[in-house]
Design an enzyme around this catalytic site. Structure first.
Site, PDB file in Angstrom:
ATOM      1  N   SER A 124     -13.634  -1.095  -2.554  1.00  0.00           N
ATOM      2  CA  SER A 124     -14.075  -1.660  -1.279  1.00  0.00           C
ATOM      3  C   SER A 124     -12.939  -2.329  -0.507  1.00  0.00           C
ATOM      4  CB  SER A 124     -15.212  -2.662  -1.501  1.00  0.00           C
ATOM      5  OG  SER A 124     -14.819  -3.677  -2.403  1.00  0.00           O
ATOM      6  N   ASP A 182     -17.846 -14.794  -0.182  1.00  0.00           N
ATOM      7  CA  ASP A 182     -17.029 -13.624  -0.509  1.00  0.00           C
ATOM      8  C   ASP A 182     -15.566 -14.000  -0.313  1.00  0.00           C
ATOM      9  OD1 ASP A 182     -15.620 -11.259  -0.635  1.00  0.00           O
ATOM     10  OD2 ASP A 182     -16.900 -10.155   0.757  1.00  0.00           O
ATOM     11  N   HIS A 211     -12.972  -9.786  -0.078  1.00  0.00           N
ATOM     12  CA  HIS A 211     -12.704  -8.944   1.084  1.00  0.00           C
ATOM     13  C   HIS A 211     -12.120  -9.785   2.217  1.00  0.00           C
ATOM     14  CE1 HIS A 211     -15.924  -6.991  -1.307  1.00  0.00           C
ATOM     15  NE2 HIS A 211     -15.161  -5.926  -1.094  1.00  0.00           N
TER      16      HIS A 211
END
Length: 407
Positions: free
Chosen positions: A138, A384, A387
């Site tokens: 990702s 998060d 990312h």
């Protein structure tokens, strides 16, 4: 003396006319791409914006990966989150409530030179009739979304499209017959985490010697950009000798992570050596993207993570606990062996420059599962810190990739 002077001027004028005529003829015969070549020649020594060089010719002492972040709200960000047609909700921090947007205004400044300014049209011309494929997890998809946002603004709506086919997502610039694609393969080799949607499995298994199922989608690519790191971050990995279709007939063995990682990269490197056209395909490997899970690494607080962190880390050569140099040593060793066998894979060392930065989505992203009351009261618990918001850090990764492609 005057006659000589006028004679020189006349000769210079004649040369100018001949050169101009030659350029017009070439452009007429070969089209727009030829003009871009001449445009590059004419601007090789031009610097038009602070901290940017229009030239992609880099000196031998220019280390693009060593430098510092400088605040620059005149030339950054390179695009608008709201105006990117294909922005991911996982990365759209402004859309999901982030008010402090200063993370968008930091520019990477190498120590000894300037980073070439990203030019979407020039890249699309380079990709005319070609495929550029990002392969990995990702974070590589994060970089792929960044690249799509960087180029799509110069393409009319009717001349661009995006299509998903299982693990492969394809952005197409129709006028250029060019594609920028992402292929989900978080461990590069086959694994039980290969489903692009349902891959959160507690018991992770790899077929460390099997890659063909994935690789058939990359074989004819012109530019390949790989990464594989975070999905390996556990003490041991369960390796399968056999097939996932008939798991009872195979043999499983838990292997120390670094060794299983090396096994997978060996399979990957052997495939590159045998199946890639080395005169056609440019190969890149992206180094580790650091995580910022521990607030105590950059301040006195004992609890917390990237939540509410906005400023870059100023400590030179800072390295957090989320990066594993031993894993990158395995990558570098494999790439050295490949080079000795005639296969050149360039490593984009984005780790150190990304270590300094904040700009993770934290709580500002789409939540795929309903939040509990306990989580709502403690945003750091579901932040998060892996990312990156866009536009931000991955745009710099792509600027570095752009510089390497054209250097």
């Amino acid at each position: 003396m005057a006659k000589v002077y006028h004679l020189v001027l006349g000769i210079q004028g004649l040369i100018t006319i001949l050169v101009a005529t030659f350029i017009v003829l070439i452009v007429y015969m070969t089209g727009r791409s030829a003009w871009l070549v001449f445009e590059d020649i004419l601007t090789t020594s031009t610097t038009t914006l602070k901290g940017y060089s229009e030239s992609v010719s880099l000196t031998s002492n220019c280390d693009l990966f060593s430098g510092k972040w400088v605040y620059d709200n005149s030339t950054y960000p390179l695009y608008s989150e709201k105006q990117c047609s294909f922005m991911s909700d996982q990365l759209a921090c402004e859309k999901f409530g982030r008010k402090d947007l200063s993370y968008q205004n930091w520019r990477w400044q190498p120590d000894q030179c300037d980073l070439p300014r990203f030019n979407a049209t020039t890249l699309l011309e380079r990709l005319r009739g070609k495929r550029m494929v990002y392969v990995g997890d990702s974070l590589n998809r994060n970089q792929w979304v960044s690249m799509v946002c960087l180029v799509e603004s110069v393409i009319p709506s009717a001349l661009k499209s995006i299509h998903t086919n299982g693990s492969l997502i394809t952005f197409k610039a129709i006028e250029y017959n060019a594609t920028i694609e992402f292929y989900w393969a978080p461990l590069l080799v086959e694994s039980n985490s290969d489903d692009p949607v349902n891959h959160r499995l507690p018991d992770r298994i790899v077929r460390a010697q099997a890659i063909e199922k994935h690789a058939i989608y990359w074989t004819d690519a012109d530019i390949l950009v790989f990464n594989s790191y975070l999905w390996w971050r556990r003490p041991k990995m369960k390796v399968l000798w056999g097939s996932f279709e008939h798991p009872d007939e195979g043999m499983y063995k838990e292997i120390e992570m670094l060794h299983s990682y090396e096994m997978a990269l060996k399979t990957w490197s052997d495939w590159l050596e045998i199946h890639v056209n080395h005169t056609k395909t440019e190969l890149f490997f992206i180094s580790m993207s650091p995580t910022h899970f521990w607030a105590d690494e950059w301040r006195t607080a004992k609890e917390g993570n990237c939540y509410n962190e906005t400023e870059p880390i100023s400590q030179k050569h800072y390295r957090g606990r989320g990066s594993d140099p031993k894993m990158m040593n395995v990558v570098e060793k494999m790439l050295d062996e490949l080079k000795a066998r005639g296969v050149n894979v360039k490593i984009l060392n984005i780790t150190q420059l990304s270590e300094y930065r904040k700009g993770h989505p934290s709580m500002y992203r789409k939540q795929w599962d309903p939040l509990t009351q306990e989580q709502i009261l403690n945003p750091a618990s579901y932040s998060d810190c892996i990312h990156w918001c866009l536009p931000a850090v991955p745009d710099t990764w792509n600027e570095l990739l752009y510089a390497d492609i054209f250097s």
